[in-house]
Design a protein around this motif. Structure first.
Motif, PDB file in Angstrom:
ATOM      1  N   ALA A  38       0.936  -1.137  -0.090  1.00 46.04           N
ATOM      2  CA  ALA A  38       0.079   0.062   0.057  1.00 46.04           C
ATOM      3  C   ALA A  38       0.790   1.253  -0.029  1.00 46.04           C
ATOM      4  CB  ALA A  38      -0.688   0.010   1.421  1.00 46.04           C
ATOM      5  N   GLY A  39       0.338   2.290  -0.482  1.00 43.49           N
ATOM      6  CA  GLY A  39       1.288   3.446  -0.408  1.00 43.49           C
ATOM      7  C   GLY A  39       0.282   4.770  -1.170  1.00 43.49           C
ATOM      8  N   GLY A  40       1.237   5.635  -1.815  1.00 39.19           N
ATOM      9  CA  GLY A  40       0.763   6.624  -2.649  1.00 39.19           C
ATOM     10  C   GLY A  40       0.481   6.656  -4.153  1.00 39.19           C
ATOM     11  N   SER A  41      -0.464   7.404  -4.719  1.00 44.04           N
ATOM     12  CA  SER A  41      -0.824   7.319  -5.968  1.00 44.04           C
ATOM     13  C   SER A  41      -0.586   8.633  -6.653  1.00 44.04           C
ATOM     14  CB  SER A  41      -1.721   6.788  -6.476  1.00 44.04           C
ATOM     15  OG  SER A  41      -2.352   6.962  -7.683  1.00 44.04           O
ATOM     16  N   LEU A  42       0.352   8.802  -7.911  1.00 42.89           N
ATOM     17  CA  LEU A  42       0.833  10.068  -8.129  1.00 42.89           C
ATOM     18  C   LEU A  42       0.201  10.108  -9.642  1.00 42.89           C
ATOM     19  CD1 LEU A  42       2.265  12.872  -8.155  1.00 42.89           C
ATOM     20  CD2 LEU A  42       4.290  11.681  -8.806  1.00 42.89           C
ATOM     21  N   PRO A  43      -0.661  10.784 -10.158  1.00 39.74           N
ATOM     22  CA  PRO A  43      -1.257  10.964 -11.446  1.00 39.74           C
ATOM     23  C   PRO A  43      -0.257  11.731 -12.371  1.00 39.74           C
ATOM     24  CG  PRO A  43      -2.531  12.509 -10.071  1.00 39.74           C
ATOM     25  CD  PRO A  43      -1.879  11.677  -8.928  1.00 39.74           C
ATOM     26  N   VAL A  44      -0.080  11.388 -13.604  1.00 39.69           N
ATOM     27  CA  VAL A  44       0.890  12.006 -14.403  1.00 39.69           C
ATOM     28  C   VAL A  44       0.176  12.341 -15.730  1.00 39.69           C
ATOM     29  CG1 VAL A  44       2.744  10.785 -13.223  1.00 39.69           C
ATOM     30  CG2 VAL A  44       1.659   9.564 -15.182  1.00 39.69           C
ATOM     31  N   GLY A  45       0.832  13.254 -16.412  1.00 38.20           N
ATOM     32  CA  GLY A  45       0.359  13.510 -17.885  1.00 38.20           C
ATOM     33  C   GLY A  45      -1.050  14.186 -17.665  1.00 38.20           C
ATOM     34  N   GLN A  46      -1.890  13.633 -18.653  1.00 39.73           N
ATOM     35  CA  GLN A  46      -3.210  14.483 -19.070  1.00 39.73           C
ATOM     36  C   GLN A  46      -4.209  14.237 -17.654  1.00 39.73           C
ATOM     37  OE1 GLN A  46      -4.636  13.131 -22.727  1.00 39.73           O
ATOM     38  NE2 GLN A  46      -4.641  15.147 -23.604  1.00 39.73           N
ATOM     39  N   ALA A  57      -8.400  16.401 -19.878  1.00 41.90           N
ATOM     40  CA  ALA A  57      -7.807  16.855 -18.727  1.00 41.90           C
ATOM     41  C   ALA A  57      -8.399  15.829 -17.683  1.00 41.90           C
ATOM     42  CB  ALA A  57      -8.012  18.157 -18.411  1.00 41.90           C
ATOM     43  N   GLY A  58      -7.732  14.940 -16.845  1.00 44.33           N
ATOM     44  CA  GLY A  58      -8.300  14.341 -15.663  1.00 44.33           C
ATOM     45  C   GLY A  58      -8.667  15.285 -14.557  1.00 44.33           C
ATOM     46  N   MET A  59      -7.636  16.199 -14.301  1.00 41.52           N
ATOM     47  CA  MET A  59      -7.933  16.874 -12.933  1.00 41.52           C
ATOM     48  C   MET A  59      -7.629  16.074 -11.873  1.00 41.52           C
ATOM     49  SD  MET A  59     -10.524  19.875 -13.844  1.00 41.52           S
ATOM     50  CE  MET A  59     -10.599  20.856 -15.286  1.00 41.52           C
ATOM     51  N   ALA A  60      -6.993  15.040 -11.806  1.00 38.72           N
ATOM     52  CA  ALA A  60      -6.622  14.141 -10.699  1.00 38.72           C
ATOM     53  C   ALA A  60      -5.617  14.735  -9.815  1.00 38.72           C
ATOM     54  CB  ALA A  60      -6.336  12.858 -11.181  1.00 38.72           C
ATOM     55  N   ARG A  61      -5.935  14.486  -8.480  1.00 38.40           N
ATOM     56  CA  ARG A  61      -4.878  14.742  -7.250  1.00 38.40           C
ATOM     57  C   ARG A  61      -4.138  13.566  -6.771  1.00 38.40           C
ATOM     58  NH1 ARG A  61      -5.460  19.552  -4.520  1.00 38.40           N
ATOM     59  NH2 ARG A  61      -7.388  20.745  -4.766  1.00 38.40           N
ATOM     60  N   ARG A  62      -2.930  13.547  -6.144  1.00 36.86           N
ATOM     61  CA  ARG A  62      -2.384  12.597  -5.351  1.00 36.86           C
ATOM     62  C   ARG A  62      -3.542  11.695  -4.593  1.00 36.86           C
ATOM     63  NH1 ARG A  62       3.195  15.365  -2.985  1.00 36.86           N
ATOM     64  NH2 ARG A  62       4.047  15.979  -5.061  1.00 36.86           N
ATOM     65  N   GLY A  63      -3.348  10.372  -4.635  1.00 37.14           N
ATOM     66  CA  GLY A  63      -3.961   9.705  -4.035  1.00 37.14           C
ATOM     67  C   GLY A  63      -3.673   8.391  -3.226  1.00 37.14           C
ATOM     68  N   VAL A  64      -4.151   7.500  -3.112  1.00 36.12           N
ATOM     69  CA  VAL A  64      -3.676   6.372  -2.549  1.00 36.12           C
ATOM     70  C   VAL A  64      -3.724   4.952  -3.616  1.00 36.12           C
ATOM     71  CG1 VAL A  64      -4.303   6.883  -0.149  1.00 36.12           C
ATOM     72  CG2 VAL A  64      -6.014   5.508  -1.642  1.00 36.12           C
ATOM     73  N   ALA A  65      -2.863   4.214  -3.232  1.00 36.28           N
ATOM     74  CA  ALA A  65      -2.745   2.921  -4.230  1.00 36.28           C
ATOM     75  C   ALA A  65      -2.479   1.510  -3.308  1.00 36.28           C
ATOM     76  CB  ALA A  65      -1.664   2.956  -5.221  1.00 36.28           C
ATOM     77  N   PHE A  66      -3.086   0.272  -3.707  1.00 35.92           N
ATOM     78  CA  PHE A  66      -3.200  -0.819  -3.073  1.00 35.92           C
ATOM     79  C   PHE A  66      -2.992  -2.069  -3.921  1.00 35.92           C
ATOM     80  CE2 PHE A  66      -6.457   2.070  -0.848  1.00 35.92           C
ATOM     81  CZ  PHE A  66      -5.894   1.969   0.347  1.00 35.92           C
ATOM     82  N   SER A  67      -2.192  -2.831  -3.747  1.00 36.12           N
ATOM     83  CA  SER A  67      -1.694  -3.924  -4.871  1.00 36.12           C
ATOM     84  C   SER A  67      -1.584  -5.392  -3.957  1.00 36.12           C
ATOM     85  CB  SER A  67      -0.520  -3.430  -5.580  1.00 36.12           C
ATOM     86  OG  SER A  67       0.720  -3.718  -4.554  1.00 36.12           O
ATOM     87  N   LEU A  68      -1.927  -6.305  -4.621  1.00 37.72           N
ATOM     88  CA  LEU A  68      -1.673  -7.681  -4.544  1.00 37.72           C
ATOM     89  C   LEU A  68      -0.962  -8.348  -5.807  1.00 37.72           C
ATOM     90  CD1 LEU A  68      -5.056  -9.001  -3.150  1.00 37.72           C
ATOM     91  CD2 LEU A  68      -3.011  -8.229  -1.826  1.00 37.72           C
ATOM     92  N   VAL A 226      -5.495   7.722 -18.832  1.00 34.33           N
ATOM     93  CA  VAL A 226      -5.104   7.304 -16.972  1.00 34.33           C
ATOM     94  C   VAL A 226      -3.681   6.917 -16.906  1.00 34.33           C
ATOM     95  CG1 VAL A 226      -5.926   6.600 -15.033  1.00 34.33           C
ATOM     96  CG2 VAL A 226      -7.862   7.313 -16.616  1.00 34.33           C
ATOM     97  N   GLY A 227      -2.704   7.683 -16.428  1.00 34.52           N
ATOM     98  CA  GLY A 227      -1.578   7.362 -16.004  1.00 34.52           C
ATOM     99  C   GLY A 227      -1.286   7.680 -14.813  1.00 34.52           C
ATOM    100  N   ALA A 228      -0.756   6.917 -13.925  1.00 37.58           N
ATOM    101  CA  ALA A 228      -0.553   6.963 -12.556  1.00 37.58           C
ATOM    102  C   ALA A 228       1.018   6.229 -12.080  1.00 37.58           C
ATOM    103  CB  ALA A 228      -1.393   6.808 -11.577  1.00 37.58           C
ATOM    104  N   VAL A 229       1.895   6.967 -11.324  1.00 37.12           N
ATOM    105  CA  VAL A 229       2.893   6.125 -10.412  1.00 37.12           C
ATOM    106  C   VAL A 229       2.382   5.895  -9.236  1.00 37.12           C
ATOM    107  CG1 VAL A 229       5.420   6.417 -10.035  1.00 37.12           C
ATOM    108  CG2 VAL A 229       4.404   7.124 -12.223  1.00 37.12           C
ATOM    109  N   SER A 230       2.746   4.653  -8.790  1.00 37.53           N
ATOM    110  CA  SER A 230       2.695   4.317  -7.322  1.00 37.53           C
ATOM    111  C   SER A 230       3.990   4.029  -6.746  1.00 37.53           C
ATOM    112  CB  SER A 230       1.662   2.903  -7.406  1.00 37.53           C
ATOM    113  OG  SER A 230       2.203   1.769  -7.989  1.00 37.53           O
ATOM    114  N   ALA A 231       3.892   4.278  -5.394  1.00 37.58           N
ATOM    115  CA  ALA A 231       5.210   4.188  -4.739  1.00 37.58           C
ATOM    116  C   ALA A 231       4.615   3.618  -3.143  1.00 37.58           C
ATOM    117  CB  ALA A 231       5.788   5.455  -4.355  1.00 37.58           C
ATOM    118  N   THR A 232       5.066   2.248  -3.171  1.00 37.71           N
ATOM    119  CA  THR A 232       4.192   1.312  -2.166  1.00 37.71           C
ATOM    120  C   THR A 232       5.129   0.701  -1.144  1.00 37.71           C
ATOM    121  OG1 THR A 232       4.062  -0.400  -3.700  1.00 37.71           O
ATOM    122  CG2 THR A 232       2.146   0.997  -3.417  1.00 37.71           C
ATOM    123  N   ALA A 233       4.881   0.359  -0.093  1.00 45.09           N
ATOM    124  CA  ALA A 233       5.720  -0.490   0.755  1.00 45.09           C
ATOM    125  C   ALA A 233       4.685  -1.753   1.263  1.00 45.09           C
ATOM    126  CB  ALA A 233       6.254   0.211   2.027  1.00 45.09           C
TER     127      ALA A 233
END
Length: 246
Positions: A38-46, A57-68, A226-233
């Motif tokens: 789990a960690g943070g989600s950083l939207p990129v590009g459009q 334009a997606g007008m998305a803010r930073r959010g959260v990300a979860f992964s399995l 929709v493009g996003a970078v996730s940084a998780t631990a």
């Protein structure tokens, strides 16, 4: 006295043997893994653009990300893995307040994007550390949020609501994870991943209410990348010994 000395020596040898065995097994290479992060989600590009004049334009803010994730090595350091990830990003609501709504109010939901992907990965062990790199492809599902704008009565006295919608699309991505081995079967993980999908949202509705109470609706289709970078631990469970000496 002799028996006591022999007992102490036997206990010491057993302890040393156990420590050696634990040390070897804690470094023993494993074939597969399960990971929860789990960690943070950083939207990129459009997807991160806040310009109302930019189409898409997606007008998305930073959010959260979860992964399995889970994977198994097949040939040497190369294996196959599957991964599910969800991003939740709020909307830059203030960017919507233009053209008669500058002093109005805005209510907006959240972007929700879920991806299911699979692909090859490469595992590179470095002592207790290891590096995993992967390339992924699969399917993504996104929910575009509903937005509502209301202008004060001193201006236009108009309200506009744009409905949300769901869409599925091809998902592409890749990432890198650094793991630190805690014991025989557990590691800690820091990971960074990038995903991108191009969605077509159909059946969108924009409804306008004026201060006279009349409502007008229009229907349209919108494309969003929709493009996003996730940084998780997270924690990794290891299984399957490549070679076990005991």
């Amino acid at each position: 006295m002799k028996k006591i000395i022999l007992t102490v020596l036997a206990a010491g040898m057993t302890t040393v043997s156990f420590c050696q065995k634990s040390f070897i097994l804690s470094h023993q290479d494993k074939r597969g893994f399960f990971a929860v992060s789990a960690g943070g989600s950083l939207p990129v590009g459009q997807f991160a653009s806040s310009s109302p004049d930019e189409k898409g334009a997606g007008m998305a803010r930073r959010g959260v990300a979860f992964s399995l994730a889970g994977g198994v090595r097949l040939v040497g350091p190369v294996g196959l893995m599957v991964r599910a990830e969800q991003h939740r990003n709020s909307v830059q609501a203030q960017s919507l307040l233009v053209d008669g709504f500058s002093n109005g109010t805005v209510d907006a939901g959240n972007w929700s994007t879920t991806t299911f992907m699979g692909g090859p990965y490469v595992h590179l062990p470095i002592g207790r550390f290891s590096i995993n790199t992967r390339l992924m492809a699969g399917q993504a599902q996104a929910t575009m949020p509903t937005t509502s704008l209301t202008a004060p009565a001193t201006e236009t006295g108009t309200s506009v609501e744009t409905s949300g919608s769901k869409s599925t699309a091809l998902a592409l991505g890749g990432g890198l994870a650094v793991q630190y081995r805690l014991g025989r079967c557990i590691s800690l993980q820091l990971a960074g991943d990038y995903t991108q999908s191009r969605f077509t949202f159909s059946g969108l509705t924009s409804t306008t209410w004026t201060n006279t109470g009349r409502a007008q609706s229009s229907y349209f289709t919108g494309d969003r990348t929709v493009g996003a970078v996730s940084a998780t631990a997270g924690i990794v469970i290891l299984f399957g010994d490549c070679y076990r000496p005991f």
